[in-house]
Structures are given as C-alpha cells and as structure tokens.
Write an enzyme that holds these catalytic residues in place. Sequence first.
Site, PDB file in Angstrom:
ATOM      1  N   ARG A  59      68.498  83.990  13.999  1.00  0.00           N
ATOM      2  CA  ARG A  59      67.836  84.357  15.264  1.00  0.00           C
ATOM      3  C   ARG A  59      67.457  85.838  15.265  1.00  0.00           C
ATOM      4  O   ARG A  59      66.505  86.252  15.916  1.00  0.00           O
ATOM      5  CB  ARG A  59      68.728  84.013  16.477  1.00  0.00           C
ATOM      6  CG  ARG A  59      68.157  84.521  17.800  1.00  0.00           C
ATOM      7  CD  ARG A  59      68.749  83.831  19.024  1.00  0.00           C
ATOM      8  NE  ARG A  59      70.188  83.778  19.017  1.00  0.00           N
ATOM      9  CZ  ARG A  59      71.000  84.828  19.226  1.00  0.00           C
ATOM     10  NH1 ARG A  59      70.510  86.025  19.451  1.00  0.00           N
ATOM     11  NH2 ARG A  59      72.300  84.658  19.204  1.00  0.00           N
ATOM     12  N   TYR A 112      45.306  79.300  29.583  1.00  0.00           N
ATOM     13  CA  TYR A 112      45.998  78.028  29.354  1.00  0.00           C
ATOM     14  C   TYR A 112      46.862  77.726  30.589  1.00  0.00           C
ATOM     15  O   TYR A 112      47.562  78.620  31.086  1.00  0.00           O
ATOM     16  CB  TYR A 112      46.844  78.161  28.088  1.00  0.00           C
ATOM     17  CG  TYR A 112      47.708  76.963  27.802  1.00  0.00           C
ATOM     18  CD1 TYR A 112      47.158  75.678  27.748  1.00  0.00           C
ATOM     19  CD2 TYR A 112      49.066  77.100  27.568  1.00  0.00           C
ATOM     20  CE1 TYR A 112      47.957  74.577  27.475  1.00  0.00           C
ATOM     21  CE2 TYR A 112      49.870  76.012  27.288  1.00  0.00           C
ATOM     22  CZ  TYR A 112      49.305  74.742  27.247  1.00  0.00           C
ATOM     23  OH  TYR A 112      50.099  73.657  26.978  1.00  0.00           O
ATOM     24  N   ASP A 184      45.924  87.462  24.652  1.00  0.00           N
ATOM     25  CA  ASP A 184      46.172  86.195  23.959  1.00  0.00           C
ATOM     26  C   ASP A 184      44.957  85.936  23.070  1.00  0.00           C
ATOM     27  O   ASP A 184      43.860  85.660  23.561  1.00  0.00           O
ATOM     28  CB  ASP A 184      46.366  85.072  24.988  1.00  0.00           C
ATOM     29  CG  ASP A 184      46.687  83.729  24.336  1.00  0.00           C
ATOM     30  OD1 ASP A 184      46.258  83.512  23.187  1.00  0.00           O
ATOM     31  OD2 ASP A 184      47.351  82.902  24.989  1.00  0.00           O
ATOM     32  N   LYS A 209      47.919  76.735  16.860  1.00  0.00           N
ATOM     33  CA  LYS A 209      46.476  76.517  16.818  1.00  0.00           C
ATOM     34  C   LYS A 209      45.873  77.024  15.493  1.00  0.00           C
ATOM     35  O   LYS A 209      46.314  76.616  14.449  1.00  0.00           O
ATOM     36  CB  LYS A 209      45.854  77.182  18.045  1.00  0.00           C
ATOM     37  CG  LYS A 209      46.588  76.839  19.355  1.00  0.00           C
ATOM     38  CD  LYS A 209      46.515  75.365  19.649  1.00  0.00           C
ATOM     39  CE  LYS A 209      47.362  74.797  20.766  1.00  0.00           C
ATOM     40  NZ  LYS A 209      48.256  75.528  21.557  1.00  0.00           N
TER      41      LYS A 209
HETATM   42  N1  LCS Z   1      47.786  80.349  24.683  1.00  0.00           N
HETATM   43  C1  LCS Z   1      46.705  79.572  24.584  1.00  0.00           C
HETATM   44  C2  LCS Z   1      45.345  80.187  24.643  1.00  0.00           C
HETATM   45  C3  LCS Z   1      46.859  78.202  24.423  1.00  0.00           C
HETATM   46  O1  LCS Z   1      45.754  77.460  24.310  1.00  0.00           O
HETATM   47  C4  LCS Z   1      48.162  77.647  24.377  1.00  0.00           C
HETATM   48  C5  LCS Z   1      48.389  76.195  24.215  1.00  0.00           C
HETATM   49  C6  LCS Z   1      49.263  78.501  24.511  1.00  0.00           C
HETATM   50  C7  LCS Z   1      49.035  79.848  24.639  1.00  0.00           C
HETATM   51  C8  LCS Z   1      50.669  78.007  24.469  1.00  0.00           C
HETATM   52  O2  LCS Z   1      51.036  77.737  23.162  1.00  0.00           O
HETATM   53  P1  LCS Z   1      52.139  76.671  22.703  1.00  0.00           P
HETATM   54  O3  LCS Z   1      53.385  77.014  23.450  1.00  0.00           O
HETATM   55  O4  LCS Z   1      51.628  75.323  23.070  1.00  0.00           O
HETATM   56  O5  LCS Z   1      52.251  76.905  21.240  1.00  0.00           O
HETATM   57  N2  LCS Z   1      47.236  75.438  24.434  1.00  0.00           N
HETATM   58  C9  LCS Z   1      47.136  74.148  24.415  1.00  0.00           C
HETATM   59  C10 LCS Z   1      45.943  73.479  24.748  1.00  0.00           C
HETATM   60  O6  LCS Z   1      44.914  73.996  25.132  1.00  0.00           O
HETATM   61  N3  LCS Z   1      46.122  72.190  24.577  1.00  0.00           N
HETATM   62  O7  LCS Z   1      47.437  71.911  24.257  1.00  0.00           O
HETATM   63  C11 LCS Z   1      48.160  73.134  24.105  1.00  0.00           C
END
Ligand code: LCS
Length: 392
Positions: A59, A112, A184, A209
């Site tokens: 961790r 998001y 972001d 992503k």
């Molecule tokens: N930031 C952006 C721009 C995102 O699109 C997402 C997830 C996150 C942060 C959060 O990331 P995660 O915790 O899921 O790794 N976006 C998603 C979407 O548009 N569809 O499913 C997940």
Amino acid sequence: MSNNKNLSFESKCVHAGIGEYEFGPVVPPIYQTSTFKFENVEQGGKLFKGEASGYIYTRIGNPTIEAMENAVAELEGGYKALGCASGMAAIHTTFVTLLKNGDHAIVSKSVYGPTATLAKDVLSKFGIEVSFAETSDLEEVRSMMKSNTKVIYVETPGNPTLSTTDLKAVSEIAHQNGAKLVVDNTFMSPALQRPLEFGADVVVHSMTKFLNGHADVVAGIIVTKDEQSYKEHRKMLNQIGGTIDPFNSFLVHRGLKTLSIRMKKHSENAMKIAEYLENHPKVKWVRYPGLKSFPFYELAQKQQNGAGGMISFELKGGLSAGIKMMNSVKLAQLAVSLGGVETLIQHPATMTHASMGKEARQSAGITDGLVRLSVGIENVDELIADLEQSMS
Ligand code: LCS
C-alpha cells in the site's frame, strides 16, 4: 527518473518507467507481494523514517506499481504519480488532499456522473462547498471565485458533452486567487493533451480508459507536478487506502506501450465516423472536437494534439430513435466505460450520468437523447456499416 528526456512521445510510451531488475527482464516483473522483508530492525526503522530507500508494504510502495507510476508521470510531464484503485479513488484522494472544512471548490458541470455526485454529496458532508460551473465560460468561472476557493476541477473535454475548457486561461484564474487547478485528462490521455504544460497543478485519470486501453482493468492515477504535492497526495492515499495493486499496474504499464499508436487510430476512426454522422439525414447534431462545426474547434486545435475517440450525438428521432439504435448495434458493444480498443455505445441520461439527476444534466447540456460513442480501433468501414444498419 529516466534518461528518455529527449525521446519522442511514441518512443517514451514504449520505454517510460522501465528500470533495471534482477535477471535483466525487458519489462518490470510483477512483484505480487503484500510486504517486503527488512534486513534487520534498524533498517526497517530507517525505511519508516524515510532515511533508507526500499520497500515496506505494497500500500505504501511496490516496484511494479512504481514503474507504471513513473511511466505515466513521464508521459504527462509531471514530477511523480500515484496509482489508485480506480479513477474515482484518484479523484477522491485529490479532493481531500487539497480541500478542508470551510473551503470552496468549482467543478465543471459536464463531468463523469459519480465525480459530480462525489463533489455534491460527499464533500458537502465534510463542510466543503462546491459550485458547478460551465468551465468553458471563463467569465462564469471568474464570477464564482471566492476568497476561500481552493480548487478548480476541470474535465476537458467533458464527459459526455465534450465541452472544452481553456486550460491556460483557467489555470491563470486559479493561480491569481491562490487556488489549484486539477484536470481530469481521461478523455485525451497525455498523447493528446498534457494539462501540466498549460499550468495545471494536478492531473487525474481513470486509467480504466485510454491509458490501459483494453477494457480489462479498473484503475486511476494522480500525477503531481512537484515534490511537495507528491508527498501530500501520497500521505493521503496511504491513509485513505485506495491504492492500485501490482497486477493491474503491470497491465496498465503494458497498455501504455501502445498508447501513442492507439490514440492515433482512435482519432482517425472517430474523425471519419463524426463526418459520416454529420452528413447523415437521421442525425440531429454531432459533437466531435475534430469537426469544424464543433463549438470549441479553435481551442481544441490549440491545446490538443488530436481530437480523440469520443463522439456525442443525437438522432432526429430523439430518445426513442437513440434507444432503437443502441439496441441494434452488432460490432459496437452496448456498454459503459470508454477508451478501449473496442467500440462502445451508451446512453448517458440513463447510465453514466443517471446519478446526477435530470436538473444537473440539463444544466450541463446532457440531453435525454444524447448518445455517446467511444470509437475503437476496428476497421472504420465496418464500424460505419454497423452504425448504418443500426439506424435503418
Ligand atoms: N473520470 C472520467 C472522465 C470518467 O469517464 C470516469 C469513468 C472516471 C473519472 C472514473 O473512473 P473509474 O473509477 O471508473 O476508473 N467513466 C465511465 C464512463 O463514462 N462510463 O463508465 C465509466
């Protein structure tokens, strides 16, 4: 960190973060261990005090994780990075590192869904006030600044509207008022946009992503720009505990090697699909940063090295036509998430942005009929043929 400084971005993608390991492997081994043996009590104590270098507990740090973190930091042009269990863990850790009870934050309206609800519902529980701004409108951002504004949090291009914020200008607004700019960069990846070069203080990603790119990992990262910021975020991440694990780090690091080539193909395919949609009689509107009709086209040309793989559009038949289309795709997959090699289609109002509520969606321009497409790296003619059959 490495001697790749003068290499091109595409060569950096292949070599960043890779160190020297026992037996000379060309990729970092997976150190799948929760803990590390100390030589003796004295050395263990020194490691805890930061007086010796080495590893203690996964961790707190792990060579496989650190290799991936160094790679992402190098690609973003940052100081160091911190791998997290998800994008949300990265965003949460950054918010609570930079904000405390009594502070105020400005957050982009088009983010998001769970980022918006984290800011609205969770931060408020701890006495942090949040205002949502259309951050593409610099006057609106300026008018919302207060003496206790400590963070401007921007997603650009925003999910799912692709609303685009001028990073240089918004970083100046933040810094003139003693606030930090957090960006972001998930939709672009460092291949297409490097916010630290425009004055951002912290960059976060959902590595789920484009960075990983293969739809088989959930992970996030925080990229810091200097030692102090790194130490503050690292301490908070250790305490909150949303750290990434060695195996997922290994997979992300492997994905990074093809980041440059993938982003080129995503952008090339998405451009052709956006043009196809724009000329389609059944399509009401299309938003894609590479189209001349895109409201932020000039800005995208200025701060991005490409238009990326994300498109949003609406059919003339509105929501019901969109639903029919999404239920009819064959090569594209009906699924949330984005940024993988496979093309995904989804409906933000009932899926990724459902948690925001209708009012916040309307205010951010997320209409009920908006369809979001994450364009993959398949053959573009086959993708267009699939969209064509799904609309007929
Ligand atoms: N930031 C952006 C721009 C995102 O699109 C997402 C997830 C996150 C942060 C959060 O990331 P995660 O915790 O899921 O790794 N976006 C998603 C979407 O548009 N569809 O499913 C997940």
